[in-house]
Design an enzyme around this catalytic site. Structure first.
Site, short mmCIF file in Angstrom:
data_model
loop_
_atom_site.label_atom_id
_atom_site.label_comp_id
_atom_site.label_asym_id
_atom_site.label_seq_id
_atom_site.Cartn_x
_atom_site.Cartn_y
_atom_site.Cartn_z
N HIS A 1 2.08 2.20 -3.52
CA HIS A 1 1.15 2.97 -4.38
C HIS A 1 1.36 4.47 -4.18
O HIS A 1 1.37 5.24 -5.15
CB HIS A 1 -0.30 2.61 -4.05
CG HIS A 1 -0.76 1.32 -4.66
ND1 HIS A 1 -0.68 1.06 -6.02
CD2 HIS A 1 -1.33 0.22 -4.10
CE1 HIS A 1 -1.17 -0.14 -6.27
NE2 HIS A 1 -1.56 -0.67 -5.12
N GLU B 1 0.83 -1.21 0.00
CA GLU B 1 0.00 0.00 0.00
C GLU B 1 0.87 1.26 0.00
O GLU B 1 0.55 2.24 -0.69
CB GLU B 1 -0.94 -0.01 1.21
CG GLU B 1 -1.93 -1.17 1.23
CD GLU B 1 -2.79 -1.25 -0.01
OE1 GLU B 1 -3.03 -0.22 -0.66
OE2 GLU B 1 -3.23 -2.37 -0.36
N GLU C 1 -0.47 -2.41 -9.78
CA GLU C 1 -0.54 -3.41 -8.72
C GLU C 1 0.72 -4.28 -8.71
O GLU C 1 1.26 -4.60 -7.65
CB GLU C 1 -1.79 -4.29 -8.90
CG GLU C 1 -3.09 -3.59 -8.59
CD GLU C 1 -3.19 -3.18 -7.13
OE1 GLU C 1 -2.76 -3.96 -6.26
OE2 GLU C 1 -3.68 -2.08 -6.86
#
Length: 298
Positions: A155, A152, A213
């Site tokens: 990102h 996370e 991703e």
């Protein structure tokens, strides 16, 4: 002028969509390997206002915490799980600037929300939130929590939100231009070509999202390894996710790669990240014991 720039970006995106999301090639085991190679941040992100996105992120995060607190869903600072998450973040965050120098000046936050959702996120600027469901339903070890957090954080570090905002706008323009041109060339109802162009545009955006991703998976295991967490936990994490989410859409029609694809991509990069983990832990990379996960709850 802005629309003209976006049109040029759209055409470039359409031409380069086929190569999006490719993982680095497999490397041989090398005790001196220094992890996943750092690549330049996407040039597309500069077309989205960084300050504006940071302000939006800050506002959204504050609103989320405020609403959670009102609903008594914001887990207090004294909770052991909150302390656990913040301790893991404290080890990962110092390595963030390797992937984005600006991260050294972010005001990092870590909070836990009481919810059954199997989810977590990191907003631009280092604003992290976990949902309790991902901890309890997957029975995550610290290494596996680090994999989720690293993913996370990646990102945010790779500024995927800024890039995606530009991509979505540019692909939309490209779709409209392509549909109009095809309609004129074929002499048919524009609505027919618009539908096909829109579908193609949506699939292109999905492809870009899957690429983000994949990048976040690989950057995430690199961050975790540098923090002393076993990168093989990433493989166990996605095996658990696959067991919990036994049904998923076809990868071609999904914004996320399949769990099997993620595991394969990470396995290819283990020769790069395992030596980093071993070095941090003061271990011999060739004598690492097997990774031990925790069982899923009954």
């Amino acid at each position: 002028m802005k629309k003209f720039k976006l049109t040029l970006i759209a055409l470039a995106l359409a031409a380069g969509a086929a190569s999006a999301g490719q993982a680095p090639a497999q490397a041989p085991m090398n005790p001196r390997a220094d992890g996943i190679p750092v690549t330049k941040l996407s040039r597309l992100r500069v077309f989205a206002d960084e300050q504006e996105m940071d302000q939006q992120s800050k506002l959204q995060y504050s609103q989320l915490l405020s609403e959670a607190k009102q609903k008594e869903a914001l887990v207090p600072d004294s909770d052991p799980q909150v302390k656990r998450l913040r301790a893991i973040a404290a080890r990962i965050v110092p390595n963030a600037k390797r992937w984005n120098p600006a991260a050294a000046n972010w005001n990092w936050e870590v909070n836990l929300l009481n919810s059954d959702q199997v989810n977590a996120f990191c907003m631009p600027g280092g604003r992290i939130a976990f949902y309790s469901g991902i901890l309890t339903k997957l029975n995550l070890t610290d290494d596996e929590v680090a994999m989720v957090m690293g993913h996370e954080i990646s990102h945010a570090l790779r500024e995927h939100a800024r890039k995606r905002a530009v991509q979505s706008t540019a692909v939309s323009i490209a779709s409209r231009l392509g549909g109009a041109a095809l309609s004129s060339y074929l002499g048919i109802d524009p609505r027919l070509t618009d539908a096909g162009a829109n579908m193609a545009g949506q699939l292109t955006v999905m492809k870009f999202s899957r690429g983000d991703e994949t990048e976040a998976d690989l950057v995430g295991i690199d961050l975790a390894a540098r923090a002393g967490y076993d990168p093989r936990a990433g493989l166990a994490l996605w095996q658990k996710m696959g067991a919990v989410n036994s049904q998923e859409p076809m990868e071609f029609l999904s914004t996320h790669p399949s769990g099997e694809s993620r595991i394969q991509d990470m396995q290819k990069q283990m020769p790069l990240v395992l030596p980093v983990y071993a070095r941090v832990r003061g271990l011999d990379v060739n004598k690492l014991p097997p990774y031990q996960t925790s069982p899923l709850p009954n």
